[in-house]
Design a protein around this motif. Structure first.
Motif, PDB file in Angstrom:
ATOM      1  N   UNK A  36     -10.253   6.607   0.626  1.00  0.00           N
ATOM      2  CA  UNK A  36     -10.824   7.782  -0.027  1.00  0.00           C
ATOM      3  C   UNK A  36     -10.133   8.968   0.634  1.00  0.00           C
ATOM      4  N   UNK A  37      -9.452   9.786  -0.163  1.00  0.00           N
ATOM      5  CA  UNK A  37      -8.700  10.910   0.373  1.00  0.00           C
ATOM      6  C   UNK A  37      -9.127  12.207  -0.302  1.00  0.00           C
ATOM      7  N   UNK A  38      -8.888  13.302   0.399  1.00  0.00           N
ATOM      8  CA  UNK A  38      -9.175  14.624  -0.146  1.00  0.00           C
ATOM      9  C   UNK A  38      -7.871  15.415  -0.207  1.00  0.00           C
ATOM     10  N   UNK A  39      -7.704  16.191  -1.259  1.00  0.00           N
ATOM     11  CA  UNK A  39      -6.514  17.013  -1.455  1.00  0.00           C
ATOM     12  C   UNK A  39      -6.939  18.471  -1.543  1.00  0.00           C
ATOM     13  N   UNK A  40      -6.402  19.279  -0.619  1.00  0.00           N
ATOM     14  CA  UNK A  40      -6.707  20.710  -0.619  1.00  0.00           C
ATOM     15  C   UNK A  40      -5.463  21.460  -0.155  1.00  0.00           C
ATOM     16  N   UNK A  41      -4.996  22.396  -0.964  1.00  0.00           N
ATOM     17  CA  UNK A  41      -3.811  23.204  -0.645  1.00  0.00           C
ATOM     18  C   UNK A  41      -2.603  22.322  -0.305  1.00  0.00           C
ATOM     19  N   UNK A  42      -2.383  21.281  -1.077  1.00  0.00           N
ATOM     20  CA  UNK A  42      -1.274  20.331  -0.920  1.00  0.00           C
ATOM     21  C   UNK A  42      -1.323  19.534   0.380  1.00  0.00           C
ATOM     22  N   UNK A  43      -2.473  19.515   1.046  1.00  0.00           N
ATOM     23  CA  UNK A  43      -2.657  18.723   2.260  1.00  0.00           C
ATOM     24  C   UNK A  43      -3.620  17.587   1.943  1.00  0.00           C
ATOM     25  N   UNK A  44      -3.198  16.363   2.249  1.00  0.00           N
ATOM     26  CA  UNK A  44      -4.016  15.179   1.995  1.00  0.00           C
ATOM     27  C   UNK A  44      -4.691  14.762   3.295  1.00  0.00           C
ATOM     28  N   UNK A  45      -6.004  14.592   3.244  1.00  0.00           N
ATOM     29  CA  UNK A  45      -6.781  14.150   4.390  1.00  0.00           C
ATOM     30  C   UNK A  45      -7.442  12.825   4.044  1.00  0.00           C
ATOM     31  N   UNK A  46      -7.241  11.816   4.888  1.00  0.00           N
ATOM     32  CA  UNK A  46      -7.893  10.523   4.686  1.00  0.00           C
ATOM     33  C   UNK A  46      -9.316  10.607   5.218  1.00  0.00           C
ATOM     34  N   UNK A  47     -10.289  10.334   4.359  1.00  0.00           N
ATOM     35  CA  UNK A  47     -11.687  10.399   4.747  1.00  0.00           C
ATOM     36  C   UNK A  47     -12.206   9.027   5.167  1.00  0.00           C
ATOM     37  N   UNK A  48     -11.848   8.002   4.397  1.00  0.00           N
ATOM     38  CA  UNK A  48     -12.318   6.633   4.646  1.00  0.00           C
ATOM     39  C   UNK A  48     -11.195   5.672   4.278  1.00  0.00           C
ATOM     40  N   UNK A  49     -10.988   4.640   5.100  1.00  0.00           N
ATOM     41  CA  UNK A  49     -10.111   3.527   4.739  1.00  0.00           C
ATOM     42  C   UNK A  49     -10.944   2.252   4.807  1.00  0.00           C
ATOM     43  N   UNK A  50     -10.747   1.373   3.835  1.00  0.00           N
ATOM     44  CA  UNK A  50     -11.501   0.126   3.824  1.00  0.00           C
ATOM     45  C   UNK A  50     -10.671  -0.992   3.217  1.00  0.00           C
ATOM     46  N   UNK A  51     -11.071  -2.206   3.523  1.00  0.00           N
ATOM     47  CA  UNK A  51     -10.370  -3.398   3.040  1.00  0.00           C
ATOM     48  C   UNK A  51     -11.341  -4.250   2.245  1.00  0.00           C
ATOM     49  N   UNK A  52     -10.867  -4.775   1.132  1.00  0.00           N
ATOM     50  CA  UNK A  52     -11.664  -5.633   0.266  1.00  0.00           C
ATOM     51  C   UNK A  52     -11.059  -7.027   0.320  1.00  0.00           C
ATOM     52  N   UNK A  53     -11.903  -8.024   0.549  1.00  0.00           N
ATOM     53  CA  UNK A  53     -11.409  -9.397   0.556  1.00  0.00           C
ATOM     54  C   UNK A  53     -12.201 -10.224  -0.433  1.00  0.00           C
ATOM     55  N   UNK A  54     -11.598 -11.282  -0.889  1.00  0.00           N
ATOM     56  CA  UNK A  54     -12.219 -12.153  -1.872  1.00  0.00           C
ATOM     57  C   UNK A  54     -12.647 -13.443  -1.197  1.00  0.00           C
ATOM     58  N   UNK A  55     -13.537 -13.336  -0.223  1.00  0.00           N
ATOM     59  CA  UNK A  55     -14.059 -14.502   0.493  1.00  0.00           C
ATOM     60  C   UNK A  55     -15.401 -14.886  -0.101  1.00  0.00           C
ATOM     61  N   UNK A  56     -15.353 -15.782  -1.044  1.00  0.00           N
ATOM     62  CA  UNK A  56     -16.604 -16.216  -1.695  1.00  0.00           C
ATOM     63  C   UNK A  56     -17.195 -17.377  -0.931  1.00  0.00           C
ATOM     64  N   UNK A  57     -18.477 -17.390  -0.825  1.00  0.00           N
ATOM     65  CA  UNK A  57     -19.167 -18.456  -0.083  1.00  0.00           C
ATOM     66  C   UNK A  57     -19.206 -19.746  -0.857  1.00  0.00           C
TER      67      UNK A  57
END
Length: 57
Positions: A36-57
């Motif tokens: 999840x990133x924010x863009x303000x005045x051509x500057x990108x700031x990373x707010x959240x990074x996350x990983x999704x996996x497909x590990x089904x039980x």
């Protein structure tokens, strides 16, 4: 993430606007990695990074 890479990223989705951070996007960074990133005045700031996996039980 740079401004150019955000603009070129075809997987970005606009989430909304925050008065403090600017325009907020969800972007796919890698196969299972997202940010999840924010863009303000051509500057990108990373707010959240996350990983999704497909590990089904």
């Amino acid at each position: 993430m740079t401004y150019a890479s955000l603009i070129k990223n075809s997987t970005k989705q606009y989430l909304g606007y925050c008065e403090q951070k600017g325009y907020v996007y969800s972007v796919q960074v890698d196969t299972e990695k997202y940010a999840i990133v924010a863009l303000r005045d051509s500057v990108v700031t990373t707010l959240i990074m996350y990983q999704v996996s497909d590990n089904r039980c």
